[in-house]
Design a protein around this motif. Structure first.
Motif: not given
Lengths: 275, 293
Positions: B173-174, B176-177, B197, B199-202
């Protein structure tokens, strides 16, 4: 657990993240989605080419905590990223004993959407950037203008979609008070394909057609709606006097509260005037 | 130079084929080193191509019922380059074989020859034999030093990774980001996987992971003495390394043998080194840090 629950503009908590994942998968055909939070719940909207709009409604009853400070909150997010985050521990609904739980909050314009997903002691924090919400298309589809309406088991529509020729550029949908009641037709080089459901079919739940009407829709636009079918129980197929098509699917994602997915599609104009 | 290995039971054959297919997923060609006791699979990538490093050793006694090897030099070993996809393909056809013989032969070119004896279909018919010749490139002895076992550098944290199934899903999953994955861990058993990225931080936090005890596991490694993690540091201090997530994903998905545990050493800002714990082989994989420009 979260002492600051009241601080956030929007704050929702859900026992099983896969409920929302199952729902969103059904409209995941574009990169970004608009999110609208109201007193009724959350709505996710995805649009395509100004001709198709797909909505997922998540009633607030689905969440064990749903706090919204304003009347309405809206923003746009990257759906790909959102889905990857929600599915971080896998996305299948069956075969796992542990269920990942979700907490999600949003603090207002320019703030990120923050998710916390937890499963078996593993904690995932995601902060997803939000963008300005765009005006969603208004199809002006109201039940007053509906001419024809059929409610059937989703399986019936699924079988119709399986039967028709996917290479055809358009799908023609005929609904009529007389036989054939419901017919889907495709036209390709290898021939025309008519798939119809008769009145005594077990698939039909309710039947309410006033006029014989046949409209054409772009296959490419209708295709994404087929991904809802495996998850859905029932579907309501409606057309209004302009030929706009509404497909409403009922999904029982958590087996208690039914949720709805709606696809609105404009008719293919050039071709429908020819016929 | 002589080499002949015989495998007679289905489990051993499928074990070897899983190892080979796993390595094949990581690289098209691989260096195989043969010695009198072990078979090695070695991948060394130079820094330009990513700098990952695979070292896999299989004691022949664990899966061969017959094994002969004599090298032609005093070091009694040999190195060769083999196309792993061909090797894997040949082994796939042997998944129901009665006997599998692997030999070094000199045909038009040097070859690794697989003789697959298929079981008889009826009592009267004789068994069938399929022969695969896989062309190989013998590596001259002056280049052998390039394929040395990688050192175990001094690491800050060494812990057991969460179960492979969970790791695979999360890493996938990660990936893909974003591709730049930051692993951050401390000696208390906390591991945080972070990506960022546009778009997001996970971040995914695991806790209570077991620390690897190098005194015990040291014996299963080929090197006798293991470096102890530097003690008397603050146990809750986090050490970080950022790697290319594609490589970690490729490695995790290449593991086909049952891997109960994977030890991961974090060398801050330099590399991660992973050891797959399995009774039948020892496998280590190094992914260097990604330099963020």
């Amino acid at each position: 657990m979260d002492v600051n629950t009241d601080r956030h503009l929007l704050n929702v908590k859900l026992d099983d993240v896969r409920v929302i994942l199952t729902m969103l998968k059904t409209i995941h055909f574009r990169e970004s989605a608009m999110v609208y939070a109201t007193d009724f719940g959350l709505k996710f909207t995805v649009e395509n080419h100004q001709c198709l709009q797909a909505n997922v409604f998540l009633q607030k009853e689905l969440f064990y905590c749903y706090v919204l400070k304003e009347e309405q909150v809206s923003f746009k997010i990257n759906l790909n990223v959102f889905m990857e985050c929600l599915g971080i521990f896998g996305s299948t609904l069956t075969g796992q004993s542990k269920t990942p739980s979700l907490m999600m909050y949003y603090d207002g314009y320019g703030e990120p959407l923050v998710l916390t997903i937890e499963e078996g002691g593993i904690v995932t924090n995601c902060s997803i950037k939000t963008m300005d919400a765009e005006m969603a298309l208004n199809f002006e589809f109201t039940s007053l203008n509906v001419e024809n309406k059929i409610i059937m088991k989703a399986e019936g529509l699924k079988e119709c979609f399986n039967e028709i020729d996917g290479r055809s550029e358009i799908i023609e949908i005929l609904m009529s008070p007389d036989e054939p009641l419901f017919r889907m037709t495709t036209y390709t080089e290898s021939g025309d394909n008519h798939t119809q459901i008769s009145q005594d079919s077990n698939y039909i739940d309710s039947f309410n057609c006033a006029r014989t009407r046949s409209y054409r829709y772009k296959t490419a636009l209708l295709k994404p709606s087929t991904r809802v079918l495996p998850a859905a129980d029932k579907v309501s197929i409606r057309t209004d006097e302009r030929g706009f098509l509404s497909l409403q699917f009922m999904i029982n994602a958590d087996n208690i509260h039914p949720s709805f997915v709606e696809y609105l599609c404009a008719p293919d104009e050039d071709l429908s005037t020819e016929t | 130079m002589r080499f002949k290995a015989t495998l007679v039971d289905i489990n051993s054959i499928s074990f070897l084929s899983k190892v080979v297919l796993g390595v094949a997923k990581l690289s098209k060609s691989c260096v195989i080193r043969l010695t009198a006791t072990k078979i090695y699979f070695i991948l060394t990538q130079n820094q330009l191509h990513g700098g990952t490093n695979l070292w896999c050793e299989l004691p022949q006694i664990n899966f061969c019922s017959g094994y002969e090897f004599s090298g032609h030099t005093d070091r009694n070993e040999t190195y060769m380059e083999v196309a792993m996809d061909l090797f894997g393909h040949a082994l796939k056809s042997a998944h129901q074989a009665q006997t599998l013989r692997i030999k070094l032969t000199q045909k038009a070119t040097a070859c690794l020859t697989l003789e697959v004896v298929q079981p008889t279909l009826s009592i009267n018919s004789s068994s069938r034999t399929v022969i695969h010749d896989i062309p190989i490139k013998i590596i001259p002895s002056r280049l052998w030093d390039e394929y040395k076992e990688p050192d175990i550098p001094e690491f800050e944290v060494s812990l057991y990774l969460p179960p492979l199934k969970i790791m695979k899903t999360v890493i996938e999953r990660l990936k893909n980001i974003s591709n730049a994955l930051c692993l951050s861990a401390n000696q208390k058993g906390d591991l945080v996987l972070k990506i960022k990225s546009e778009m997001a931080a996970v971040s995914v936090s695991f806790k209570d992971l077991m620390q690897a005890n190098w005194k015990e596991t040291g014996s299963s490694q080929s090197q006798g003495s293991m470096i102890q993690p530097s003690s008397n540091r603050n146990a809750s201090k986090f050490f970080e390394v950022t790697i290319d997530n594609k490589r970690l994903h490729a490695f995790l998905s290449s593991i086909q043998i049952p891997a109960d545990k994977i030890v991961c050493n974090i060398i801050a800002n330099e590399a991660i080194q992973m050891f797959v714990i399995n009774d039948q082989l020892s496998l280590q994989y190094t992914i260097p840090a990604q330099n963020i420009i």
